[in-house]
Design a protein around this motif. Structure first.
Motif, PDB file in Angstrom:
ATOM      1  N   CYS A 167      -8.105  28.920  -6.286  1.00  0.00           N
ATOM      2  CA  CYS A 167      -7.909  27.466  -6.171  1.00  0.00           C
ATOM      3  C   CYS A 167      -8.856  26.716  -7.094  1.00  0.00           C
ATOM      4  O   CYS A 167      -8.462  25.734  -7.746  1.00  0.00           O
ATOM      5  N   TRP A 168     -10.118  27.169  -7.156  1.00  0.00           N
ATOM      6  CA  TRP A 168     -11.065  26.531  -8.074  1.00  0.00           C
ATOM      7  C   TRP A 168     -10.605  26.673  -9.514  1.00  0.00           C
ATOM      8  O   TRP A 168     -10.639  25.717 -10.294  1.00  0.00           O
ATOM      9  N   SER A 169     -10.174  27.866  -9.877  1.00  0.00           N
ATOM     10  CA  SER A 169      -9.729  28.096 -11.253  1.00  0.00           C
ATOM     11  C   SER A 169      -8.512  27.248 -11.585  1.00  0.00           C
ATOM     12  O   SER A 169      -8.395  26.717 -12.692  1.00  0.00           O
ATOM     13  N   LEU A 170      -7.599  27.105 -10.625  1.00  0.00           N
ATOM     14  CA  LEU A 170      -6.389  26.332 -10.867  1.00  0.00           C
ATOM     15  C   LEU A 170      -6.704  24.845 -10.995  1.00  0.00           C
ATOM     16  O   LEU A 170      -6.173  24.164 -11.880  1.00  0.00           O
ATOM     17  N   ALA A 171      -7.589  24.339 -10.128  1.00  0.00           N
ATOM     18  CA  ALA A 171      -7.972  22.925 -10.227  1.00  0.00           C
ATOM     19  C   ALA A 171      -8.653  22.644 -11.559  1.00  0.00           C
ATOM     20  O   ALA A 171      -8.365  21.636 -12.224  1.00  0.00           O
ATOM     21  N   LEU A 172      -9.551  23.518 -11.963  1.00  0.00           N
ATOM     22  CA  LEU A 172     -10.227  23.344 -13.248  1.00  0.00           C
ATOM     23  C   LEU A 172      -9.234  23.443 -14.395  1.00  0.00           C
ATOM     24  O   LEU A 172      -9.314  22.678 -15.376  1.00  0.00           O
ATOM     25  N   SER A 173      -8.264  24.327 -14.281  1.00  0.00           N
ATOM     26  CA  SER A 173      -7.249  24.484 -15.329  1.00  0.00           C
ATOM     27  C   SER A 173      -6.392  23.232 -15.470  1.00  0.00           C
ATOM     28  O   SER A 173      -5.977  22.876 -16.584  1.00  0.00           O
ATOM     29  N   LEU A 174      -6.109  22.557 -14.355  1.00  0.00           N
ATOM     30  CA  LEU A 174      -5.370  21.299 -14.433  1.00  0.00           C
ATOM     31  C   LEU A 174      -6.129  20.274 -15.258  1.00  0.00           C
ATOM     32  O   LEU A 174      -5.554  19.575 -16.100  1.00  0.00           O
ATOM     33  N   ARG A 175      -7.425  20.156 -15.014  1.00  0.00           N
ATOM     34  CA  ARG A 175      -8.234  19.198 -15.772  1.00  0.00           C
ATOM     35  C   ARG A 175      -8.319  19.591 -17.243  1.00  0.00           C
ATOM     36  O   ARG A 175      -8.216  18.741 -18.138  1.00  0.00           O
ATOM     37  N   LEU A 176      -8.525  20.875 -17.504  1.00  0.00           N
ATOM     38  CA  LEU A 176      -8.609  21.319 -18.899  1.00  0.00           C
ATOM     39  C   LEU A 176      -7.267  21.137 -19.615  1.00  0.00           C
ATOM     40  O   LEU A 176      -7.232  20.791 -20.800  1.00  0.00           O
ATOM     41  N   ALA A 177      -6.172  21.342 -18.893  1.00  0.00           N
ATOM     42  CA  ALA A 177      -4.853  21.101 -19.487  1.00  0.00           C
ATOM     43  C   ALA A 177      -4.710  19.633 -19.871  1.00  0.00           C
ATOM     44  O   ALA A 177      -4.189  19.306 -20.947  1.00  0.00           O
ATOM     45  N   GLY A 178      -5.187  18.740 -18.987  1.00  0.00           N
ATOM     46  CA  GLY A 178      -5.162  17.318 -19.309  1.00  0.00           C
ATOM     47  C   GLY A 178      -6.004  16.999 -20.525  1.00  0.00           C
ATOM     48  O   GLY A 178      -5.603  16.182 -21.374  1.00  0.00           O
ATOM     49  N   PHE A 179      -7.156  17.643 -20.632  1.00  0.00           N
ATOM     50  CA  PHE A 179      -8.022  17.433 -21.789  1.00  0.00           C
ATOM     51  C   PHE A 179      -7.302  17.820 -23.082  1.00  0.00           C
ATOM     52  O   PHE A 179      -7.291  17.060 -24.061  1.00  0.00           O
ATOM     53  N   HIS A 180      -6.689  18.991 -23.102  1.00  0.00           N
ATOM     54  CA  HIS A 180      -6.041  19.464 -24.334  1.00  0.00           C
ATOM     55  C   HIS A 180      -4.793  18.651 -24.655  1.00  0.00           C
ATOM     56  O   HIS A 180      -4.468  18.449 -25.841  1.00  0.00           O
ATOM     57  N   LEU A 181      -4.100  18.159 -23.642  1.00  0.00           N
ATOM     58  CA  LEU A 181      -2.952  17.296 -23.899  1.00  0.00           C
ATOM     59  C   LEU A 181      -3.400  15.989 -24.544  1.00  0.00           C
ATOM     60  O   LEU A 181      -2.792  15.519 -25.515  1.00  0.00           O
ATOM     61  N   LEU A 182      -4.478  15.399 -24.026  1.00  0.00           N
ATOM     62  CA  LEU A 182      -4.998  14.163 -24.619  1.00  0.00           C
ATOM     63  C   LEU A 182      -5.517  14.412 -26.029  1.00  0.00           C
ATOM     64  O   LEU A 182      -5.318  13.589 -26.932  1.00  0.00           O
ATOM     65  N   ARG A 183      -6.187  15.523 -26.215  1.00  0.00           N
ATOM     66  CA  ARG A 183      -6.670  15.864 -27.570  1.00  0.00           C
ATOM     67  C   ARG A 183      -5.495  15.921 -28.541  1.00  0.00           C
ATOM     68  O   ARG A 183      -5.583  15.405 -29.665  1.00  0.00           O
ATOM     69  N   HIS A 184      -4.404  16.539 -28.125  1.00  0.00           N
ATOM     70  CA  HIS A 184      -3.225  16.646 -28.989  1.00  0.00           C
ATOM     71  C   HIS A 184      -2.621  15.280 -29.265  1.00  0.00           C
ATOM     72  O   HIS A 184      -2.274  14.956 -30.410  1.00  0.00           O
ATOM     73  N   ASP A 185      -2.496  14.454 -28.230  1.00  0.00           N
ATOM     74  CA  ASP A 185      -1.827  13.153 -28.377  1.00  0.00           C
ATOM     75  C   ASP A 185      -2.663  12.146 -29.154  1.00  0.00           C
ATOM     76  O   ASP A 185      -2.133  11.374 -29.961  1.00  0.00           O
ATOM     77  N   LEU A 186      -3.971  12.131 -28.870  1.00  0.00           N
ATOM     78  CA  LEU A 186      -4.835  11.089 -29.428  1.00  0.00           C
ATOM     79  C   LEU A 186      -5.390  11.442 -30.798  1.00  0.00           C
ATOM     80  O   LEU A 186      -5.818  10.556 -31.541  1.00  0.00           O
ATOM     81  N   GLY A 187      -5.415  12.722 -31.114  1.00  0.00           N
ATOM     82  CA  GLY A 187      -6.037  13.129 -32.362  1.00  0.00           C
ATOM     83  C   GLY A 187      -7.550  13.083 -32.303  1.00  0.00           C
ATOM     84  O   GLY A 187      -8.225  13.200 -33.337  1.00  0.00           O
ATOM     85  N   THR A 188      -8.100  12.908 -31.123  1.00  0.00           N
ATOM     86  CA  THR A 188      -9.546  12.918 -30.909  1.00  0.00           C
ATOM     87  C   THR A 188      -9.802  13.419 -29.502  1.00  0.00           C
ATOM     88  O   THR A 188      -8.911  13.391 -28.646  1.00  0.00           O
ATOM     89  N   ASP A 189     -11.013  13.890 -29.243  1.00  0.00           N
ATOM     90  CA  ASP A 189     -11.338  14.424 -27.922  1.00  0.00           C
ATOM     91  C   ASP A 189     -11.696  13.313 -26.952  1.00  0.00           C
ATOM     92  O   ASP A 189     -12.501  12.423 -27.294  1.00  0.00           O
ATOM     93  N   PRO A 190     -11.163  13.347 -25.726  1.00  0.00           N
ATOM     94  CA  PRO A 190     -11.754  12.520 -24.678  1.00  0.00           C
ATOM     95  C   PRO A 190     -13.110  13.110 -24.302  1.00  0.00           C
ATOM     96  O   PRO A 190     -13.435  14.240 -24.666  1.00  0.00           O
ATOM     97  N   VAL A 191     -13.919  12.341 -23.611  1.00  0.00           N
ATOM     98  CA  VAL A 191     -15.208  12.838 -23.128  1.00  0.00           C
ATOM     99  C   VAL A 191     -14.941  13.747 -21.932  1.00  0.00           C
ATOM    100  O   VAL A 191     -14.261  13.346 -20.980  1.00  0.00           O
ATOM    101  N   LEU A 192     -15.457  14.956 -21.982  1.00  0.00           N
ATOM    102  CA  LEU A 192     -15.271  15.912 -20.893  1.00  0.00           C
ATOM    103  C   LEU A 192     -16.495  15.873 -19.985  1.00  0.00           C
ATOM    104  O   LEU A 192     -17.630  16.035 -20.445  1.00  0.00           O
ATOM    105  N   VAL A 193     -16.256  15.661 -18.695  1.00  0.00           N
ATOM    106  CA  VAL A 193     -17.335  15.579 -17.712  1.00  0.00           C
ATOM    107  C   VAL A 193     -17.172  16.722 -16.716  1.00  0.00           C
ATOM    108  O   VAL A 193     -16.120  16.850 -16.076  1.00  0.00           O
TER     109      VAL A 193
END
Length: 413
Positions: free
Chosen positions: A322-348
């Motif tokens: 469950c921890w790995s899956l929750a973290l994977s959801l956030r990381l998936a969101g990070f990589h999707l934003l990176r792809h869309d925006l052409g820049t990295d969001p701040v990862l916390v």
């Protein structure tokens, strides 16, 4: 994209604090209750205009303060610098300024800073109620395209208004009892006239629910379609297993219709088709809604079904999965934003590493090594992988709201 400076006043436990940040990794160390999470919560508030810890703004204002809290953040993106200033005033309209100019609407600052935040509360993404997963999708949707904040607000308003109407009018459809008596009607109004008037008003809200709800549902379905490949890859990397992680959308549309079946299969019907399906579904539960006085159809009743292999994660996955899956959801969101925006969001990463075994810690450290800016909180340095505490990393000690730099970066409280 990165934060170069974060300042707060009367926010949470801080009378005042200023922290100089920059690209790369910044680590905030401090025992529980010392205030390290309050700092990243402030950064997240600038990005989302909401806290990841509480639903209301009142707890964000320091006890004993004059009634408001201030957050100031300097954001750098593509060589440009922006200053966001927010005043949080519980019970009243919050105020916002961008580059020292007042904004008519606070939500106009959305998009200036994007963050992806993972915290212990995110375990609820897997184990919690559907509302947690809906919020995850909608927050990511706004981070992807800030204009969806207005659609989200409009939809919430329609649901509240329609729900209030159903609740008020429920007595018109219920059989009278000794306890409730007969329905309350206007002077000279018959029961049939009262029902007709309520139904006519309800029909107006049905149309609004269908049109705005279809727009929100369409956006969610597209988002989930784009997110799924990133989720699968992130989970395989974090868990270091061959287990397949997936997410499917479960709508409240009447089962059996072609549109409902298409949604269940992971397809994205056209917005007009979704609107028609919502109206049809509302008609199908009309009697139930009238009797119960609640709104039973729409994106506010939907869910995201998370699965590992052939089994649903909720109820079947281990605590570590469950921890790995929750973290994977956030990381998936990070990589999707990176792809869309052409820049990295701040990862916390807020107290994440303490919940992971050594293998997962190291794999997560590998994944975030190339991010433009990573903010990490931890109780002790031993919880943080060594590669995230090396040369060039900013390390701050947080003790009872006092912030001191261990690595030469500026900090004061």
């Amino acid at each position: 994209m990165h934060l170069s400076h974060l300042g707060i006043a009367d926010f949470r436990s801080y009378p005042a604090a200023e922290v100089d940040l920059g690209p790369g990794v910044s680590v905030l160390l401090g025992r529980n209750g010392q205030g390290k999470t309050n700092l990243v919560e402030a950064a997240g508030y600038v990005a989302t205009l909401a806290s990841h810890r509480v639903a209301q703004d009142a707890p964000l204002v320091r006890a004993g303060a004059d009634g408001s809290a201030i957050i100031r953040a300097t954001v750098h993106r593509d060589g440009h610098e922006s200053l966001v200033e927010l005043e949080i005033v519980p019970g009243r309209a919050n105020r916002a300024r961008l580059n020292r100019s007042p904004l008519t609407r606070q939500r106009d600052v959305l998009g200036t800073l994007r963050t992806v935040l993972f915290a212990p509360e995110d375990l609820a993404l897997v184990k919690g109620d559907p509302g947690e997963r809906r919020r995850f999708l909608d927050d990511l949707l706004v981070a992807r395209q800030p204009r969806w904040a207005a659609v989200r607000a409009d939809y919430d308003k329609v649901v509240r208004q329609r729900g209030a109407l159903l609740k008020q009018a429920a007595h018109l459809w219920r059989a009278p009892t000794r306890r409730t008596g007969g329905p309350r009607l206007a002077p000279g109004e018959s029961l049939e006239e009262g029902r007709a008037a309520a139904l006519a008003t309800l029909t107006v809200f049905d149309d609004q629910l269908a049109q705005i709800g279809a727009a929100l549902l369409y956006a969610r379905l597209r988002l989930l379609r784009d997110l799924r490949p990133y989720l699968e890859q992130a989970y395989r990397t974090i868990s270091d297993s061959g287990t397949h992680a997936d997410a499917a959308y479960r709508s409240s549309l009447a089962p059996g219709s072609p549109v409902a079946e298409a949604v269940a299969a992971g397809q994205v019907p056209e917005q007009a088709e979704l609107a028609a399906a919502i109206l049809e579904s509302v008609e199908a539960v009309r009697t139930q809604e009238q009797e119960r006085g609640v709104c039973l159809v729409g994106p506010h009743r939907d869910d995201v079904l998370l699965a590992l292999g052939d089994l649903p994660a909720k109820g079947y996955a281990s605590h570590g999965e469950c921890w790995s899956l929750a973290l994977s959801l956030r990381l998936a969101g990070f990589h999707l934003l990176r792809h869309d925006l052409g820049t990295d969001p701040v990862l916390v990463l807020d107290d994440v590493f303490a919940e992971l075994d050594s293998g997962r810690r190291e794999r997560l450290a590998d994944l975030v090594a190339d991010c433009e800016q990573v903010l990490v909180t931890a109780a002790v340095a031993a919880d943080v992988p060594e590669r995230l505490l090396g040369d060039g990393v900013r390390v701050f000690e947080v003790t009872l709201g006092s912030i001191t730099s261990r690595s030469g970066a500026g900090a004061s409280a």
